[in-house]
Scaffold this active site. Structure first.
Site, short mmCIF file in Angstrom:
data_model
loop_
_atom_site.label_atom_id
_atom_site.label_comp_id
_atom_site.label_asym_id
_atom_site.label_seq_id
_atom_site.Cartn_x
_atom_site.Cartn_y
_atom_site.Cartn_z
N LEU A 1 0.84 -1.18 0.00
CA LEU A 1 0.00 0.00 0.00
C LEU A 1 0.88 1.24 0.00
O LEU A 1 1.61 1.49 0.96
CB LEU A 1 -0.92 0.00 1.23
CG LEU A 1 -1.72 1.29 1.45
CD1 LEU A 1 -2.69 1.53 0.31
CD2 LEU A 1 -2.45 1.25 2.79
N CYS B 1 7.60 -2.15 3.20
CA CYS B 1 6.51 -3.07 2.85
C CYS B 1 5.29 -2.67 3.66
O CYS B 1 5.21 -2.97 4.85
CB CYS B 1 6.91 -4.51 3.15
SG CYS B 1 8.55 -4.95 2.55
N GLU B 2 4.34 -1.99 3.02
CA GLU B 2 3.22 -1.42 3.76
C GLU B 2 1.94 -2.22 3.55
O GLU B 2 1.47 -2.38 2.42
CB GLU B 2 3.01 0.05 3.37
CG GLU B 2 1.95 0.74 4.21
CD GLU B 2 2.01 2.25 4.10
OE1 GLU B 2 1.10 2.91 4.64
OE2 GLU B 2 2.95 2.79 3.49
N VAL B 3 1.38 -2.69 4.64
CA VAL B 3 0.08 -3.38 4.70
C VAL B 3 -0.01 -4.50 3.66
O VAL B 3 -0.85 -4.50 2.77
CB VAL B 3 -1.09 -2.39 4.56
CG1 VAL B 3 -2.39 -3.06 5.01
CG2 VAL B 3 -0.86 -1.14 5.37
#
Length: 276
Positions: free
Chosen positions: A127, A168-170
């Site tokens: 995300l 590394c988002e969501v």
């Protein structure tokens, strides 16, 4: 603590280096990262033993002065640097101001351009809130097999472009774990589970300063309540000051400077002579 020379050719000490991050998996080591955009936030991160911080490129000098041993990643804003030349200048300025790496959510060509100059570049996958219109809303990325496979391909492309790390988002935790096994990138997890080299949260979420806590975050403090108390106290103090001025109770005799009677009489005498 490792000694290095920073990008301004000054000897420095860091809690972690790029080499340490790249070797983290070999030693089953995890690091912590938070945000810091002010002197106070950087001082707190340093005092708390945090390893890494992310800050806006324009704030690097302030954060470095307050947190001399932190690993600082400078975020290259979309509007602050647009052309490739501007991006490169902004990156090198951030590095010479004290940053150890830069992060960009731009395309692979930008990552490759920075990496060709030996700049430690962190990408951003999963995300990316500013690009969320492509997703239709703010949501986890990789919740279907097809999307998870596409995400893995993006990791590979980012690594091929020369990035050393990726925020590394969501990303679903199990997907993140499998991708990590297949990537040489240093993984920085923001809401993507514990299987990463670095675990990241925003300082404002950790300290309880936000109106709405994201699902992936945890508040360890309640600064919002303290800020509200400060706001109320500030208004109350200003109101009291205004009321005292209007009622002629401020300033009081103890809050003004005085002149000795003899000196004042001499002053008045001089005034009278000058006006004669």
């Amino acid at each position: 603590m490792p000694r290095i020379y920073d990008w301004s050719a000054k000897e420095a000490e860091r809690r972690v280096t790029v080499a340490d991050l790249l070797a983290a998996r070999n030693f089953d080591k995890r690091y912590t990262q938070v945000t810091a955009n002010t002197e106070d936030e950087a001082i707190a991160a340093e005092a708390a033993g945090i390893d890494m911080v992310v800050t806006r490129a324009r704030n690097v000098a302030t954060v470095r002065k307050a947190g001399p041993n932190l690993f600082i990643t400078a975020a290259l804003g979309f509007a602050e640097a647009i052309t490739q030349d501007e991006i490169l200048r902004t990156a090198f300025r951030a590095l010479t101001d004290g940053a150890d790496s830069v992060i960009t959510a731009r395309g692979m060509s930008t990552v490759a351009m920075l990496a060709r100059e030996d700049i430690p570049v962190m990408g951003h996958l999963g995300l990316v809130p500013r690009k969320s219109t492509w997703l239709g809303k703010l949501r986890a990325v990789g919740k279907t097999a097809a999307e998870a496979l596409e995400l893995l391909e993006r990791f590979r492309r980012l690594e091929d472009a020369g990035a050393f790390a990726v925020e590394c988002e969501v990303i679903p935790a199990r997907v993140m774990s499998e991708i990590r096994k297949r990537s040489g990138l240093v993984t920085v997890s923001l809401g993507s589970g514990p299987d990463a080299d670095v675990v990241f949260l925003f300082t404002e979420d950790i300290c309880g300063e936000t109106d709405r806590l994201p699902r992936h975050a945890r508040a360890y403090g309640n600064l919002r309540a303290l800020h509200e108390r400060v706001r109320i106290e500030r208004i109350s103090a200003l109101q009291a000051f205004r009321e005292d001025v209007l009622s002629n109770s401020f300033p009081a005799p103890k809050e003004v400077s005085i002149i000795a009677d003899a000196e004042f009489e001499s002053f008045q005498s001089a005034l009278n002579k000058n006006s004669a």
